[in-house]
Scaffold this active site. Structure first.
Site, PDB file in Angstrom:
ATOM      1  N   TYR A  47       0.831  -1.202   0.000  1.00 16.52           N
ATOM      2  CA  TYR A  47       0.000   0.000   0.000  1.00 16.52           C
ATOM      3  C   TYR A  47       0.866   1.252   0.000  1.00 16.52           C
ATOM      4  CZ  TYR A  47      -3.376   3.554   1.413  1.00 16.52           C
ATOM      5  OH  TYR A  47      -4.143   4.686   1.471  1.00 16.52           O
ATOM      6  N   ARG A 102       1.149   6.959  -6.649  1.00 15.37           N
ATOM      7  CA  ARG A 102       0.023   7.876  -6.858  1.00 15.37           C
ATOM      8  C   ARG A 102       0.427   9.310  -6.556  1.00 15.37           C
ATOM      9  NH1 ARG A 102      -5.472   6.844  -3.473  1.00 15.37           N
ATOM     10  NH2 ARG A 102      -3.927   6.836  -1.782  1.00 15.37           N
ATOM     11  N   TYR A 159      -0.959  12.804   6.645  1.00 15.89           N
ATOM     12  CA  TYR A 159      -0.548  11.762   7.576  1.00 15.89           C
ATOM     13  C   TYR A 159       0.955  11.860   7.861  1.00 15.89           C
ATOM     14  CZ  TYR A 159      -4.814   8.878   7.574  1.00 15.89           C
ATOM     15  OH  TYR A 159      -6.077   8.385   7.758  1.00 15.89           O
ATOM     16  N   ARG A 174     -11.542  13.039   1.979  1.00 13.59           N
ATOM     17  CA  ARG A 174     -12.457  12.128   2.670  1.00 13.59           C
ATOM     18  C   ARG A 174     -13.799  12.001   1.956  1.00 13.59           C
ATOM     19  NH1 ARG A 174      -9.259   9.160   5.968  1.00 13.59           N
ATOM     20  NH2 ARG A 174      -7.950  10.505   7.248  1.00 13.59           N
ATOM     21  N   GLU A 227     -13.952  -1.553   6.148  1.00 14.79           N
ATOM     22  CA  GLU A 227     -13.931  -0.236   5.529  1.00 14.79           C
ATOM     23  C   GLU A 227     -15.229  -0.064   4.746  1.00 14.79           C
ATOM     24  OE1 GLU A 227     -10.300   1.140   3.589  1.00 14.79           O
ATOM     25  OE2 GLU A 227     -11.485   1.657   1.805  1.00 14.79           O
TER      26      GLU A 227
END
Length: 299
Positions: free
Chosen positions: A118, A125, A179, A192, A298
């Site tokens: 990830y 990305r 983060y 979000r 999730e």
């Protein structure tokens, strides 16, 4: 035209389907279906043309551009493949607004040296967003999700259009793009949620049991599900749609739930069935690893 997801397939695929004179871009995924129909459709109006670009199939309309891609990856090329696909998508959608991404990363929690897959995906990305001619800042990023899949194919689907999207953050969480470094060399590149006021539509990103930037309730599916629901309520309120979870309200709800293991859904899924899915017009519950190994669900 429809953007279509089909789950519980033998292996990942991308293809163009036709039914009753309607075209569909279909992304097939091997993730097991735990509940729901196994098919999810996002309809788009108006004429357009389909084009194939190496690993990607796109449909370009007057007001929309959508695409699906599947490319075989391994530990050595996942980051570069992600950067290449995202760079191609950003070039294609120049003149459109990015509305939503869905990402499926094979063996998403597998270690790659000192990081995991990830984190490699996030670096690729972020590289594409950072190097593109359009100046993407944190507040310009679209909603997205990224979960695990089996097999060896990185799969990406995206929606874009002409209508403006207003990114929304959850006041209970640190924006993902801020983060701290302990979650990887580059932070995740998504908002979000996002609201398209012109059509009264809201997209909510993958939402889990995270407050600020910390995972909560390790090992406890029910508490993680309840925290995820609280996060959904908070981001919906921040987006100006505080009653989205109220089944008595006339919203069209398309909900996808990812659960780490089938037995967790079988043993504890009633908390989500009662508080979320019973009010959804369309839903699927899919088995998938989540972006952090400790996360069990999730939405």
């Amino acid at each position: 035209m429809e953007l279509r997801f089909v789950f519980d397939q033998p292996s990942a695929f991308v293809r163009v389907d036709s039914a009753q004179d309607e075209q569909r871009l279909t992304l097939g995924l091997p993730n097991a279906l735990l509940a729901g129909t196994g098919v999810e459709s996002w309809p788009l109006a108006g004429p357009g043309e389909v084009d194939r670009l190496e690993e990607m199939i796109i449909w370009r309309g007057i007001n929309s551009l959508i695409g699906i891609a599947a490319v075989e990856v391994n530990d050595n090329n996942l980051e570069a493949a992600t950067a290449r696909l995202y760079a191609a998508i950003l070039d294609l959608t120049d003149g459109y607004v990015l509305h939503r991404f869905w990402n499926f990363v094979p063996q998403i929690n597998a270690a790659v040296g000192e990081v995991d897959r990830y984190m490699c995906f996030c670096v690729g990305r972020a590289t594409a967003f950072g190097e593109h001619a359009r100046p993407f800042q944190g507040g310009d990023l679209p909603p997205a999700s990224a979960v695990g899949t089996t097999g060896n194919h990185l799969c990406i689907a995206f929606l874009s259009g002409r209508d403006a999207l207003v990114p929304v953050e959850n006041p209970l969480q640190v924006p993902a793009y801020q983060y701290p470094k302990r979650y990887g060399p580059r932070p995740p590149s998504f908002a979000r949620a996002g609201v398209i006021d012109a059509v009264g539509e809201m997209f909510i990103s993958g939402t889990a049991s995270i407050r600020a930037s910390e995972s909560l309730h390790e090992g406890d599916f029910t508490c993680q599900a309840q925290t995820a629901l609280e996060n959904l309520a908070a981001v919906s309120e921040a987006a100006g749609h505080p009653h989205w979870l109220d089944s008595a309200q006339p919203y069209r709800r398309t909900v996808r739930v990812y659960v780490k293991r089938a037995e967790l859904w079988q043993q504890h899924g009633d908390v989500l069935q009662k508080n979320l899915l019973d009010g959804a017009q369309h839903f699927n519950v899919i088995e998938a690893d989540i972006c952090r190994p400790e996360l069990l669900v999730e939405i």
